[in-house]
Scaffold this motif. Structure first.
Motif, PDB file in Angstrom:
ATOM      1  N   GLY A  71       0.783  -1.228   0.000  1.00  0.00           N
ATOM      2  CA  GLY A  71       0.000   0.000   0.000  1.00  0.00           C
ATOM      3  C   GLY A  71       0.814   1.276   0.000  1.00  0.00           C
ATOM      4  O   GLY A  71       0.236   2.376   0.029  1.00  0.00           O
ATOM      5  N   ARG A  72       2.117   1.184  -0.047  1.00  0.00           N
ATOM      6  CA  ARG A  72       2.976   2.370  -0.058  1.00  0.00           C
ATOM      7  C   ARG A  72       3.585   2.553  -1.438  1.00  0.00           C
ATOM      8  O   ARG A  72       4.164   1.630  -1.992  1.00  0.00           O
ATOM      9  N   GLU A  73       3.421   3.743  -1.987  1.00  0.00           N
ATOM     10  CA  GLU A  73       3.980   4.038  -3.302  1.00  0.00           C
ATOM     11  C   GLU A  73       5.365   4.662  -3.164  1.00  0.00           C
ATOM     12  O   GLU A  73       5.624   5.439  -2.236  1.00  0.00           O
ATOM     13  N   PHE A  74       6.243   4.315  -4.079  1.00  0.00           N
ATOM     14  CA  PHE A  74       7.573   4.930  -4.099  1.00  0.00           C
ATOM     15  C   PHE A  74       8.077   4.929  -5.538  1.00  0.00           C
ATOM     16  O   PHE A  74       7.562   4.203  -6.398  1.00  0.00           O
ATOM     17  N   ASP A  75       9.036   5.775  -5.828  1.00  0.00           N
ATOM     18  CA  ASP A  75       9.590   5.794  -7.169  1.00  0.00           C
ATOM     19  C   ASP A  75      11.103   5.685  -7.125  1.00  0.00           C
ATOM     20  O   ASP A  75      11.734   5.893  -6.082  1.00  0.00           O
ATOM     21  N   VAL A  76      11.660   5.321  -8.255  1.00  0.00           N
ATOM     22  CA  VAL A  76      13.102   5.120  -8.381  1.00  0.00           C
ATOM     23  C   VAL A  76      13.616   5.992  -9.513  1.00  0.00           C
ATOM     24  O   VAL A  76      13.114   5.908 -10.641  1.00  0.00           O
ATOM     25  N   ALA A  77      14.595   6.811  -9.219  1.00  0.00           N
ATOM     26  CA  ALA A  77      15.206   7.660 -10.255  1.00  0.00           C
ATOM     27  C   ALA A  77      16.340   6.875 -10.898  1.00  0.00           C
ATOM     28  O   ALA A  77      17.504   6.982 -10.499  1.00  0.00           O
ATOM     29  N   VAL A  78      15.989   6.039 -11.886  1.00  0.00           N
ATOM     30  CA  VAL A  78      17.023   5.273 -12.580  1.00  0.00           C
ATOM     31  C   VAL A  78      17.879   6.228 -13.413  1.00  0.00           C
ATOM     32  O   VAL A  78      17.455   7.336 -13.748  1.00  0.00           O
ATOM     33  N   ASP A  79      19.062   5.804 -13.736  1.00  0.00           N
ATOM     34  CA  ASP A  79      19.966   6.602 -14.574  1.00  0.00           C
ATOM     35  C   ASP A  79      20.056   5.910 -15.936  1.00  0.00           C
ATOM     36  O   ASP A  79      20.947   5.095 -16.160  1.00  0.00           O
ATOM     37  N   PRO A  80      19.114   6.207 -16.843  1.00  0.00           N
ATOM     38  CA  PRO A  80      19.056   5.446 -18.095  1.00  0.00           C
ATOM     39  C   PRO A  80      20.306   5.635 -18.960  1.00  0.00           C
ATOM     40  O   PRO A  80      20.829   6.746 -19.081  1.00  0.00           O
ATOM     41  N   GLN A  81      20.746   4.550 -19.541  1.00  0.00           N
ATOM     42  CA  GLN A  81      21.816   4.649 -20.532  1.00  0.00           C
ATOM     43  C   GLN A  81      21.263   5.204 -21.836  1.00  0.00           C
ATOM     44  O   GLN A  81      21.937   5.919 -22.575  1.00  0.00           O
ATOM     45  N   ILE A  82      19.997   4.869 -22.104  1.00  0.00           N
ATOM     46  CA  ILE A  82      19.296   5.377 -23.293  1.00  0.00           C
ATOM     47  C   ILE A  82      18.007   6.047 -22.823  1.00  0.00           C
ATOM     48  O   ILE A  82      17.252   5.465 -22.044  1.00  0.00           O
ATOM     49  N   TRP A 103       8.161   3.285 -28.943  1.00  0.00           N
ATOM     50  CA  TRP A 103       8.498   2.173 -29.831  1.00  0.00           C
ATOM     51  C   TRP A 103      10.009   1.976 -29.919  1.00  0.00           C
ATOM     52  O   TRP A 103      10.481   0.853 -30.070  1.00  0.00           O
ATOM     53  N   LEU A 104      10.791   3.039 -29.799  1.00  0.00           N
ATOM     54  CA  LEU A 104      12.239   2.900 -29.738  1.00  0.00           C
ATOM     55  C   LEU A 104      12.631   2.175 -28.461  1.00  0.00           C
ATOM     56  O   LEU A 104      13.527   1.308 -28.472  1.00  0.00           O
ATOM     57  N   MET A 105      11.964   2.473 -27.365  1.00  0.00           N
ATOM     58  CA  MET A 105      12.215   1.778 -26.106  1.00  0.00           C
ATOM     59  C   MET A 105      11.947   0.279 -26.249  1.00  0.00           C
ATOM     60  O   MET A 105      12.750  -0.554 -25.819  1.00  0.00           O
ATOM     61  N   ILE A 136      16.765  -2.853 -19.515  1.00  0.00           N
ATOM     62  CA  ILE A 136      15.451  -2.952 -18.886  1.00  0.00           C
ATOM     63  C   ILE A 136      14.686  -1.660 -19.178  1.00  0.00           C
ATOM     64  O   ILE A 136      15.234  -0.567 -19.034  1.00  0.00           O
ATOM     65  N   THR A 137      13.441  -1.788 -19.598  1.00  0.00           N
ATOM     66  CA  THR A 137      12.621  -0.610 -19.840  1.00  0.00           C
ATOM     67  C   THR A 137      11.363  -0.676 -18.996  1.00  0.00           C
ATOM     68  O   THR A 137      11.117  -1.688 -18.310  1.00  0.00           O
TER      69      THR A 137
END
Length: 296
Positions: A211-222, A228-230, A240-241
């Motif tokens: 029940g707890r929401e959280f987010d992750v600030a990934v450091d995308p290589q792309i 559609w490119l993803m 991973i996308t």
């Protein structure tokens, strides 16, 4: 003083759009024609109604007073006129919609096709965009977005069921780098991220647990604004996308991609058709609203 109904109509269009260009498009006339009509009305009344700059249009104090008193009266006139026309006549005209790029069920599904078939006199102009803006100010009749980002002063009706986001990767990527067991481990993986506009930060991947929401600030290589490119890059083993599960469904069914971290991806309210609260909906928009409600 004789009433200049044409001038008043043009003034209301400018006041509501806060744009001479959008008002001209909505009225089906040229921008200079709108400007000249407003100038004649101001000359007739002997007072400035609109303030213009190179970047914006706003109402003067006199213009705001006129708008507040005239708009309801014109709305009542519209209702009276609408009550006198043939209620069985087919809706027609240009219906402009602003639709989020991930609203798959609305864009790619049968809803629009069946609506177009049922109302051949309505021209449908769909702009696919993830930019946030005022649909009224930009001259759109309605929009389709996730419910959580729609302004509360809008009327919203669902066009999809609950949605779910998820992380996905190709079997070849997992074979090389393994699976993350928790979203916090994504920082150690190659990620393919999304951003809505060129100068905006990459989207923070959202998860939930107990029940707890959280987010992750990934450091995308792309990073890209093209879903559609993803997908194509992820299918090729590029990393991973992350995105809406419905968007990735064909690639999951074919085995090109594998879902990850599913226990951290709870469902949430889906997409909604939204439009401004108005007493007198245009027949073309009313037809779409009724069509969506019947489908639901």
């Amino acid at each position: 003083m004789a009433i200049d109904l044409n001038g008043i109509s043009v003034f209301l269009a400018v006041a509501e759009a806060r744009s001479f260009r959008v008002a001209a498009e909505n009225l089906g006339v040229t921008r200079p024609a709108v400007s000249q009509t407003i100038r004649r009305l101001e000359d007739r009344l002997g007072v400035a109604l609109v303030q213009r700059t190179t970047r914006s249009v706003s109402l003067t104090e006199a213009g705001e007073r006129l708008y507040q008193r005239v708009a309801p009266a014109i709305s009542e006139v519209g209702l009276a006129l609408d009550a006198t026309v043939d209620r069985d006549s087919a809706p027609s005209g240009l219906l402009r919609l602003a639709v989020s790029s991930i609203a798959e069920q609305f864009i790619s599904g049968p809803l629009l096709a069946r609506f177009a078939d049922a109302f051949p006199a309505i021209q449908i102009d769909v702009t696919v965009t993830d930019e946030e803006f005022d649909i009224v100010a930009e001259g759109y009749d309605a929009g389709v977005r996730l419910g959580e980002v729609i302004d509360q002063d809008m009327i919203a009706i669902p066009v999809s069921g609950d949605q779910r986001q998820g992380a996905f990767a190709a079997p070849s990527y997992i074979e090389r780098f393994g699976k993350p067991e928790h979203p916090s481990e994504l920082s150690a993986h190659r990620c393919i991220g999304w951003r809505p506009a060129p100068h905006s930060a990459p989207y923070r991947w959202e998860f939930g647990q107990h029940g707890r929401e959280f987010d992750v600030a990934v450091d995308p290589q792309i990073t890209t604004n093209d879903m559609w490119l993803m997908i194509r890059t992820a299918c090729a083993g590029g990393g991973i996308t992350f995105g809406m599960e419905d968007t990735f469904k064909p690639y999951l069914e074919s085995g090109q991609l594998i879902p990850l971290l599913q226990e951290y991806c709870p469902p949430f309210a889906g997409f909604f058709l939204y439009y401004p609260s108005r007493r007198n909906l245009a027949p073309k928009l009313r037809a779409l609203v009724d069509h969506v409600r019947r489908r639901r």
